[in-house]
Design an enzyme around this catalytic site. Structure first.
Site, mmCIF file in Angstrom:
data_model
loop_
_atom_site.group_PDB
_atom_site.id
_atom_site.type_symbol
_atom_site.label_atom_id
_atom_site.label_comp_id
_atom_site.label_asym_id
_atom_site.label_seq_id
_atom_site.Cartn_x
_atom_site.Cartn_y
_atom_site.Cartn_z
ATOM 1 N N ASN A 1 -29.892 75.820 -41.052
ATOM 2 C CA ASN A 1 -28.617 76.448 -40.704
ATOM 3 C C ASN A 1 -27.503 76.257 -41.730
ATOM 4 O O ASN A 1 -26.363 76.596 -41.475
ATOM 5 C CB ASN A 1 -28.159 75.938 -39.331
ATOM 6 N N THR A 2 -27.849 75.672 -42.886
ATOM 7 C CA THR A 2 -26.898 75.589 -43.997
ATOM 8 C C THR A 2 -27.541 76.354 -45.141
ATOM 9 O O THR A 2 -28.634 75.974 -45.596
ATOM 10 C CB THR A 2 -26.650 74.120 -44.404
ATOM 11 N N ASN B 1 -38.228 68.842 -39.129
ATOM 12 C CA ASN B 1 -37.005 69.479 -38.629
ATOM 13 C C ASN B 1 -37.404 70.724 -37.800
ATOM 14 O O ASN B 1 -38.593 70.947 -37.569
ATOM 15 C CB ASN B 1 -36.115 69.858 -39.817
ATOM 16 N N THR B 2 -36.440 71.509 -37.398
ATOM 17 C CA THR B 2 -36.717 72.719 -36.603
ATOM 18 C C THR B 2 -37.367 73.795 -37.476
ATOM 19 O O THR B 2 -37.246 73.780 -38.700
ATOM 20 C CB THR B 2 -35.405 73.277 -36.020
ATOM 21 N N ASN C 1 -31.123 76.496 -32.282
ATOM 22 C CA ASN C 1 -29.737 76.168 -32.633
ATOM 23 C C ASN C 1 -29.440 76.619 -34.047
ATOM 24 O O ASN C 1 -30.318 76.667 -34.904
ATOM 25 C CB ASN C 1 -29.463 74.666 -32.452
ATOM 26 N N PHE D 1 -24.344 71.782 -39.171
ATOM 27 C CA PHE D 1 -23.738 70.491 -39.552
ATOM 28 C C PHE D 1 -22.276 70.363 -39.144
ATOM 29 O O PHE D 1 -21.403 70.012 -39.947
ATOM 30 C CB PHE D 1 -23.840 70.246 -41.068
ATOM 31 N N LYS E 1 -36.405 63.991 -44.608
ATOM 32 C CA LYS E 1 -36.739 64.846 -43.457
ATOM 33 C C LYS E 1 -37.073 66.247 -43.955
ATOM 34 O O LYS E 1 -36.261 66.892 -44.632
ATOM 35 C CB LYS E 1 -35.564 64.893 -42.470
ATOM 36 N N SER F 1 -32.580 71.371 -42.769
ATOM 37 C CA SER F 1 -31.983 72.150 -41.683
ATOM 38 C C SER F 1 -31.910 73.610 -42.111
ATOM 39 O O SER F 1 -31.469 73.905 -43.231
ATOM 40 C CB SER F 1 -30.576 71.645 -41.367
ATOM 41 N N ASN G 1 -28.430 59.932 -40.986
ATOM 42 C CA ASN G 1 -29.004 61.145 -41.570
ATOM 43 C C ASN G 1 -27.891 61.851 -42.346
ATOM 44 O O ASN G 1 -26.841 62.174 -41.785
ATOM 45 C CB ASN G 1 -29.545 61.994 -40.408
HETATM 46 C C1 LIG Z 1 -29.146 71.224 -31.080
HETATM 47 C C2 LIG Z 1 -29.888 70.549 -32.202
HETATM 48 C C3 LIG Z 1 -29.189 70.037 -33.278
HETATM 49 C C4 LIG Z 1 -29.868 69.406 -34.331
HETATM 50 N N1 LIG Z 1 -29.169 68.878 -35.384
HETATM 51 C C5 LIG Z 1 -29.834 68.236 -36.365
HETATM 52 C C6 LIG Z 1 -29.125 67.625 -37.426
HETATM 53 O O1 LIG Z 1 -27.897 67.615 -37.485
HETATM 54 N N2 LIG Z 1 -29.852 67.008 -38.410
HETATM 55 C C7 LIG Z 1 -31.222 66.952 -38.378
HETATM 56 O O2 LIG Z 1 -31.823 66.365 -39.289
HETATM 57 N N3 LIG Z 1 -31.904 67.515 -37.371
HETATM 58 C C8 LIG Z 1 -31.254 68.137 -36.372
HETATM 59 N N4 LIG Z 1 -31.963 68.688 -35.341
HETATM 60 C C9 LIG Z 1 -33.435 68.636 -35.367
HETATM 61 C C10 LIG Z 1 -33.977 67.464 -34.567
HETATM 62 O O3 LIG Z 1 -33.563 66.238 -35.098
HETATM 63 C C11 LIG Z 1 -35.522 67.503 -34.547
HETATM 64 O O4 LIG Z 1 -36.004 67.365 -35.871
HETATM 65 C C12 LIG Z 1 -36.070 68.797 -33.967
HETATM 66 O O5 LIG Z 1 -35.280 69.257 -32.905
HETATM 67 C C13 LIG Z 1 -37.506 68.624 -33.478
HETATM 68 O O6 LIG Z 1 -37.605 67.661 -32.456
HETATM 69 P P1 LIG Z 1 -37.644 68.065 -30.881
HETATM 70 O O7 LIG Z 1 -38.689 69.123 -30.727
HETATM 71 O O8 LIG Z 1 -37.948 66.785 -30.174
HETATM 72 O O9 LIG Z 1 -36.295 68.595 -30.568
HETATM 73 C C14 LIG Z 1 -31.297 69.313 -34.288
HETATM 74 C C15 LIG Z 1 -31.995 69.835 -33.183
HETATM 75 C C16 LIG Z 1 -31.307 70.441 -32.155
HETATM 76 C C17 LIG Z 1 -32.093 70.982 -30.986
#
Ligand SMILES: Cc1cc2nc3c(=O)[nH]c(=O)nc-3n(C[C@H](O)[C@H](O)[C@H](O)COP(=O)(O)O)c2cc1C
Length: 348
Positions: A183-184, A253-254, A113, A117, A224, A181, A145
């Site tokens: 993406n910012t 995070n991702t 993704n 935000f 995080k 994140s 968050n």
């Molecule tokens: C579509 C999507 C949107 C996300 N948006 C946020 C976000 O706004 N803030 C954040 O801290 N993490 C965000 N994450 C990250 C998740 O909170 C998590 O840290 C990450 O996906 C790893 O966990 P998972 O493997 O169970 O998905 C997002 C993940 C996905 C897939």
């Protein structure tokens, strides 16, 4: 079974973000929680966990980004989560990046993704949260968050965190500072000591001040982090977090790495789910090895089974969070994990 055989194939025919928006709309309807609860309910005292100042009815949480505007909390509770992390919320509303910006990788159990935000802004968010909080049972923990707006300069970022912290102080059970994140643009630089120390110091000062104003108690604060840090960067973050009295770390995070996927061309953005799991687990191991009991850990990244949860708890996490696993495994996953956890606790 029903989810994987019938519902998921149907949902996966549509654009991932459209399915997400539709699901959140559905789960935000007041009628839905009482309909889900009878099928998803499973409580057991053995699942209770105390982390920081808070008692969680079970250690399974919803990860941030699923319920960005804090509208569906009744449903997360009804699905059996012990807690849900709402947001990321920024002071001002923002649209996020250009669409399409969310992509499934079904062969690998992953999602990429680059949402950026998208959220309704702290004022609206707080109204949603305050309204819903009154309807939730007291033992359901809600995290908030917080992040910075796209246009805010890095030097001023601490003011964005202060704004949302202050705005949501009364309704949040705990806060998460999101500096990870991908993406910012520039956000992850806030993990550097000079920025991080400033943000954490200002928030802890505010935490004390607001605690006196509302005669409540200071809130637990988690940081995080990204999974893509060097060991040196990670050690620096752990030290700054300990020095500033944080409750713990959310790992992770991702990832921007594609090393756990076969060679190929992939969309840009943050990768979550199964391909993230080994990377997130090695970060978790490093944190526990280097900070011991000084920092709690909420582990996140790639959970889709009870064994995945068990591995993270065995590595020293107190709590876990799930996002992508829910998309692939469906809502029955939470009850399944809790039942297995309870029976393993009975056996030990
Ligand atoms: C579509 C999507 C949107 C996300 N948006 C946020 C976000 O706004 N803030 C954040 O801290 N993490 C965000 N994450 C990250 C998740 O909170 C998590 O840290 C990450 O996906 C790893 O966990 P998972 O493997 O169970 O998905 C997002 C993940 C996905 C897939």
């Amino acid at each position: 079974m029903l989810y994987k055989k019938i519902i998921r194939p149907a949902l996966f025919k549509f654009d991932p973000e459209k399915v997400h928006d539709f699901t959140i709309k559905l789960l935000s309807a007041g009628l839905v929680p009482p309909l889900i609860r009878p099928f998803m309910g499973f409580e057991d005292k053995k699942l209770e966990v105390t982390a920081g100042k808070l008692k969680f009815k079970n250690p399974i949480g919803l990860a941030a980004g699923m319920d960005k505007n804090a509208t569906a909390l009744g449903s997360w509770n009804a699905l059996g989560f012990g807690f849900a992390e709402t947001g990321t919320v920024t002071p001002l509303p923002q649209e996020g990046n250009e669409k399409p910006r969310m992509f499934r990788l079904p062969e690998y159990g992953g999602i990429i993704n680059r949402l950026g935000f998208n959220n309704c802004g702290a004022d609206r968010f707080e109204e949603n949260l305050e309204r819903i909080k009154d309807l939730l049972p007291k033992d359901f923990i809600v995290g908030v968050n917080i992040g910075k707006n796209k246009r805010t300069e890095l030097d001023d970022a601490y003011q964005d965190y202060e704004f949302s912290f202050k705005r949501c102080f009364e309704s949040a059970d705990y806060f998460t500072i999101n500096v990870s994140s991908p993406n910012t643009e520039g956000l992850r630089q806030l993990q550097q000591r000079k920025f991080l120390d400033e943000i954490l110091k200002s928030l802890q000062a505010l935490n004390k001040e607001l605690d006196e104003t509302y005669s409540s108690s200071t809130k637990d604060i988690y940081l995080k982090i990204a999974p893509d840090l060097t060991e040196g960067e990670l050690d620096d973050i752990l030290q700054v977090s300990i020095d500033n009295g944080l409750t713990g770390i959310i790992a992770t995070n991702t990832t921007i790495s594609r090393d756990t996927l076969p060679q190929g061309k992939y969309e840009s953005g943050g990768l979550s789910g199964k391909p993230l799991e080994p990377i997130a687990n090695s970060v978790l191991k490093h944190i526990k090895k280097h900070s011991g009991d000084k920092l709690g850990v909420i582990a996140c990244g790639g959970i889709s089974t009870y064994d995945d949860v068990k591995e993270k708890l065995d590595l020293g996490a107190s709590l876990v969070q799930i996002y992508t696993g829910l998309v692939y495994e469906g809502p029955g996953l939470i009850k399944k994990i809790k039942k297995a956890l309870a029976s393993s606790a009975s056996g030990s």
